[in-house]
Write an enzyme that holds these catalytic residues in place. Structure first.
Site: not given
Length: 422
Positions: A181, A406, A226, A270
């Site tokens: 990733k 996105e 986050e 992910e």
């Protein structure tokens, strides 16, 4: 925009007193405030201004140098506080560059004045020195922050087509087995014909995205969903976000999208990488940990994320800043394996992220504090220009066009706050 590097700071004298609820905290930042800071969520948190002490750090030692400086500040400070709540007493607000090579480096900043709220308790902290004892400022709402007059919005390092090509190259590299990733980011530059007032952005972000952490430090302004790490009285928590889908505004349709996100093998893959990287980094510091087996769907006004809250009990006395440094960069903002992802980012993004995707937050004299990841943000490059950032996690099943969409969704909070798009 940088803060000065002090060579030898005098000992700080800190006083926190309980006050009546002053109302909207952002409105208290004076019109002529120097170095405004904020850390707000759901009306709680703090704002501040002025510079009692600050340090700028650089390179691979940017976290260690800041930690060492802070230890000295804490050791010498005289603190009198009527309030024993997160954010009261002596605190430093900081942000750190994503990459060690970035000239943005890191900063820790002790404001001269802080006004905070935790549930129903409010306080005022003033910071000075023995030679210049702290004085109590008159708290009053400022005259208000005018909206910037946007003159231009342009691509940053890469155009849309160039960025999707870079994402395609990243997918090919992943499919070849070079890595699992990588997080690819892009930037957009917004120019105003008037000065951009941070208070205007903060007011709009905190109003539209109350469940995020709205922050401002050293010209970096944003609203992150986050939480990289929170340390409070021996407990440590981290909220991991990875896997995103854009909301439509139709509640019934969005519920169906949330269900599809929770079943998406691409997004679950992910997310798993991101959770594993956080758990592995926290494990050496904890005597026990709780890592949920499955994520939940976090609903924000513009997007939905797969989210997991990781929690642990510390078995050693490490500060929240040290924990943030050990977690950075997580797979949520870099990739897996870390070194391979970091190198691919440097190769393909063709930009300096600065402090985007680095730790941003605060710590107190005990080492407790909160550090988010600097997402959904912009960096003021001059009084009238700000650079916005957005990034997407790329795995083997990623489609470049979908990732561009996105990233556009992730730019919405800052574009709306500035008044230049939706």
């Amino acid at each position: 925009m940088t803060l000065p590097l002090p060579q030898s700071d005098p000992a700080l004298v800190v006083r926190s007193t309980r006050i009546q609820d002053p109302g909207d905290l952002v409105s208290l930042i004076p019109d002529d405030a120097e170095a405004p800071v904020s850390w707000l969520r759901d009306g709680d948190g703090f704002v501040g201004w002025g510079t009692a002490a600050a340090i700028q750090t650089h390179g691979t030692a940017r976290f260690d140098d800041a930690e060492r400086w802070w230890s000295g500040v804490v050791r010498d400070a005289v603190v009198r506080s009527e309030v024993d709540l997160p954010g009261a007493g002596l605190i430093a607000v900081g942000s750190f560059a994503f990459a060690a090579a970035s000239p943005a480096g890191g900063v820790l900043h002790v404001p001269e004045t802080v006004v905070g709220r935790h549930h129903d308790v409010c306080w005022l902290t003033t910071v000075g020195t023995a030679a210049h004892l702290p004085t109590t400022p008159a708290l009053a709402a400022g005259s208000g922050a005018d909206a910037p007059v946007i003159a231009d919005v342009r691509d940053g390092a890469l155009s849309d087509n160039q960025w999707t090509e870079a994402v395609g190259a990243a997918v090919e590299r992943i499919q070849s087995g070079a890595l699992d990733k990588v997080v690819m980011a892009r930037d957009v530059v917004v120019t105003s014909s008037t000065d951009i007032d941070p208070r205007h952005i903060l007011r709009n972000l905190s109003g539209a995205y109350p469940n995020t952490w709205t922050y401002s430090v050293d010209g970096l302004i944003g609203a992150t969903p986050e939480m990289l790490v929170r340390r409070q009285k021996g407990l440590v928590t981290s909220r991991v976000l990875a896997g995103t889908i854009r909301r439509t505004g139709d509640d019934e349709h969005d519920l169906a999208l949330a269900a599809s996100l929770a079943r998406s093998s691409k997004d679950l893959e992910e997310h798993e990488y991101a959770v594993r990287s956080v758990a592995d980094a926290l494990s050496p510091h904890c005597s026990s940990m709780n890592v949920p087996e499955s994520p939940f769907v976090l609903h924000l006004p513009n997007v939905m994320h797969l989210a997991t809250d990781v929690a642990g009990v510390l078995h050693e006395d490490v500060s929240s800043l040290t924990l943030a440094a050990s977690l950075h960069p997580s797979a949520a903002v870099c990739g897996t394996p870390t070194l391979a992802a970091r190198d691919l980012i440097a190769e393909l993004e063709q930009m300096d992220r600065g402090r985007y995707a680095g730790p941003v937050g605060w710590l107190d004299a005990t080492g407790d504090g909160e550090w988010g990841i600097a997402l959904r943000c912009g960096a003021l490059e001059s009084p009238s220009q700000i650079r916005l950032f957005a990034g997407c996690g790329i795995v083997a099943g990623s489609e470049p066009a979908a990732e561009l969409s996105e990233s556009d969704a992730k730019l919405v909070p800052m574009r709306q706050a500035l008044g230049c798009g939706s």
